[in-house]
Design an enzyme around this catalytic site. Structure first.
Site, PDB file in Angstrom:
ATOM      1  N   SER A  21      32.144 -14.329   0.202  1.00 52.14           N
ATOM      2  CA  SER A  21      33.518 -14.206  -0.237  1.00 52.14           C
ATOM      3  C   SER A  21      34.500 -13.769   0.854  1.00 52.14           C
ATOM      4  CB  SER A  21      33.602 -13.208  -1.386  1.00 52.14           C
ATOM      5  OG  SER A  21      33.208 -11.918  -0.950  1.00 52.14           O
TER       6      SER A  21
ATOM      7  N   SER B 163      28.205 -11.920   1.385  1.00 52.88           N
ATOM      8  CA  SER B 163      29.627 -12.218   1.613  1.00 52.88           C
ATOM      9  C   SER B 163      30.182 -11.870   2.990  1.00 52.88           C
ATOM     10  CB  SER B 163      30.481 -11.525   0.559  1.00 52.88           C
ATOM     11  OG  SER B 163      30.386 -12.191  -0.665  1.00 52.88           O
TER      12      SER B 163
ATOM     13  N   LYS C 100      39.935  -7.397   4.713  1.00 52.51           N
ATOM     14  CA  LYS C 100      39.747  -8.208   3.514  1.00 52.51           C
ATOM     15  C   LYS C 100      40.612  -7.599   2.413  1.00 52.51           C
ATOM     16  CE  LYS C 100      35.880  -9.920   0.639  1.00 52.51           C
ATOM     17  NZ  LYS C 100      34.416  -9.856   0.438  1.00 52.51           N
TER      18      LYS C 100
END
Lengths: 484, 95
Positions: free
Chosen positions: A151, A175, A76
């Protein structure tokens, strides 16, 4: 190769069925083919990945390989990666090249993994749909008109579309778990303090935790072995032995006491998702687990508590972005105040500004007691409920999210509607407990996730409960149409 | 409790955020909704609850007061918008 799990790829690399370079090239080819539509990546590190893959192949041929050597992964874009743009999904950091590695980046590098690229995400991890990213929304491989969750939406889409076999993510209020649920993947959010936060760009420091998104619990165990453990550079890292997660996967389901909180099954839950939970519980029962009704009486406080605590910490953490030392700076500032306010006004998107302002307000003089102190009290009640329940049962199960993936643009108009999507996730972060989401079926051809919540540092029990279920079911092996 | 445009301007200034006049009303609406939503917390009786400081009730770990990191100023300043002679440049603050 792209349909294999991380564990299968590891076995094949050791057996020399193909090289890490061949595997890496196959992943890069899929990224090139599918990413223009999915938008799962912010950066693709083609040359670096091939160099690392060749180095891994040398290690494998010399017999010095570890369990993860040569396996491609993605991070990420919240994890600082030395010499690589680390944007956190924000215009603010569009020009930021990290001068050091986050601890988990360093550990996975040392373990010999090959980094394919950095994945798209909601700006500063603030969002549940990946629609707040400066780099545009990510599409869900199961239906391109729908969100992949957030997210960690880019990580989830990349793994679901088989562009990479596994990804890292972060989970401040769901997330990792919610995008895993929306894309038919396994997503583990470890106990607060189990995995280092060093080099992970901070959103809400008392809630943030790094974890993994994979196809199976066995794959998650492999990665957890590398990233879990004490780190002196994270002041909230916990110094406690790391179990052998892969060995512990064999713990049987017989005798496992599962708690079912009645509060998770109210009108906010899509009844079809509820049915899928009950079908999953039937599998657990068949294999000797027992299901017990429990109650989390303060559950209703979790989302409002979260939306005081998280914005408060965000407003403090994001004060570092001032246009002076790194990040976006406005053109021709008139004075220092103008430099601060315009750099921040231009660099942050609407959702991030909303949360900074909410946080600034709840921490401001005259409102601190009414909001922030109150929320830290309700947070204590939420935690106490979980701990009392976990004295009666070994794990708590329920849905990860109230519905399957929703449509792009469907919830962007109203922040509260978006926030309520994490109704079953937020409390776990407030309490600091570990949670995992695993595939448990489909509603309207869209995947839905079963959430398993455990006691502090009981990741191995969660992984075992997930693994044993995955031995009996094949939901996690389903591949979205067009990506076979 | 609805926030006024003046409230939003004040909060934005505290947060060092430039917000355009046309967006002020939008934020006033959004932030009021969020504050209404979190006002549910008032319904919880917390009169005898100690505010939570840490999920694991840990205290801050201290380290020895010794140098552990090397000086990497030049490397870190590669990300700075404007530097000169190892110093970060900002608009003139003192006349």
């Amino acid at each position: 190769m792209h349909t294999k799990t991380l564990a299968e790829l590891a076995r094949d690399l050791r057996a020399r069925k193909y090289s890490s370079e061949e595997l890496t090239r196959a992943c890069l080819a899929r990224i090139e083919r599918f990413n223009p539509d999915l938008n799962a990546f912010i950066s693709v590190l083609r040359e670096q990945a091939l160099t690392d893959a060749r180095a891994a192949d040398v290690r494998i041929s010399k017999g010095g390989a570890g369990p993860l050597t040569g396996l491609p992964i993605v991070h990420k874009d919240i994890f600082c990666t030395r010499g690589v743009k680390t944007s956190c999904g924000s215009k603010m950091l569009d020009n930021f090249v990290a001068p050091y590695d986050a601890t988990i980046v360093e550990r996975l590098k040392t373990a010999g993994t090959v980094l394919l690229g950095k994945t798209n995400m909601d700006e500063f991890a603030m969002g549940s749909s990946n629609e707040t990213s400066f780099y545009g929304p990510v599409k869900n491989p199961w239906d391109p008109r729908r969100v992949p969750g957030g997210s960690s939406g880019g990580s989830a889409a990349a793994v679901a579309a088989r562009l990479a076999p596994a990804a890292t993510g972060t989970d401040t209020g769901g997330s990792i778990r919610q995008p895993a649920a929306f894309t038919n993947l396994t997503g583990l959010k470890p106990t607060y303090g189990r995995v280092s936060r060093y080099g992970m760009i901070a959103f809400a420091s008392s809630l943030d935790q790094a974890g993994v998104i994979t196809h199976t619990a066995a794959d998650a165990a492999l990665l957890m072995q590398a990233i879990a453990g004490f780190d002196a550079r994270d002041s909230t890292s916990v110094d406690r032995p790391v179990p052998d997660y892969t060995a512990e996967l064999e713990r049987p389901l017989k005798g496992l006491r599962i708690g079912l909180p009645k509060e998770f099954f109210d009108k906010s839950l899509d009844a079809r998702v509820g049915d899928a939970v009950h079908a999953a519980l039937a599998v657990y029962r068949q294999h000797g687990a027992t299901v017990h009704d429990i109650s989390l009486p303060n559950f209703w406080l979790s989302v409002p508590t979260y939306y005081v605590v998280a914005p408060a910490e965000c407003s403090s953490n994001l004060s570092r972005f001032d246009g002076v030392r790194f990040g976006h700076r406005c053109e021709n500032p008139l004075d220092l105040m103008d430099l601060y306010t315009r750099s921040r006004g231009e660099g942050f998107g609407a959702e991030v500004k909303r949360r900074i302002m909410t946080g600034t307000y709840v921490l401001s003089a005259g409102y601190y007691d009414a909001y922030y102190l109150k929320a830290q009290q309700t947070r204590a009640l939420i935690r106490q409920d979980f701990l009392e329940a976990l004295r009666q049962v070994d794990v708590i199960m329920g849905p990860t999210a109230p519905t399957p993936a929703f449509g792009l643009g469907e919830k962007t108009g109203d922040p509260i509607t978006m926030y309520l999507n994490d109704i079953y996730a937020n409390g776990v972060n407030l309490a600091g407990l570990p949670g995992i989401s695993i595939p448990m079926g489909f509603v309207d051809k869209l995947p839905v996730g079963l959430q398993i919540i455990g006691n502090y540092f009981d990741e191995s029990r969660l992984l075992a409960a997930a693994h044993q279920y995955q031995l009996e079911t094949d939901w996690h092996t389903r591949i979205p149409k067009g990506f076979e | 409790m609805p926030l006024t445009a003046a409230d939003v301007r004040h909060i934005a200034r505290l947060a060092r955020l430039a917000i355009s006049e046309q967006d002020i009303q939008v934020y006033a609406g959004n932030l009021s909704k969020i504050l209404d939503f979190v006002a549910q917390l008032d319904k919880a009786d917390t009169s005898r609850v100690t505010p939570m400081a840490h999920p694991l009730e840990m205290v801050q770990r201290l380290r020895d007061d010794t140098v552990a990191e090397s000086n990497q100023r030049d490397l870190y300043q590669e990300n700075a918008p404007q530097v000169e002679a190892g110093l970060y440049l900002v608009p003139k603050v003192i006349e």
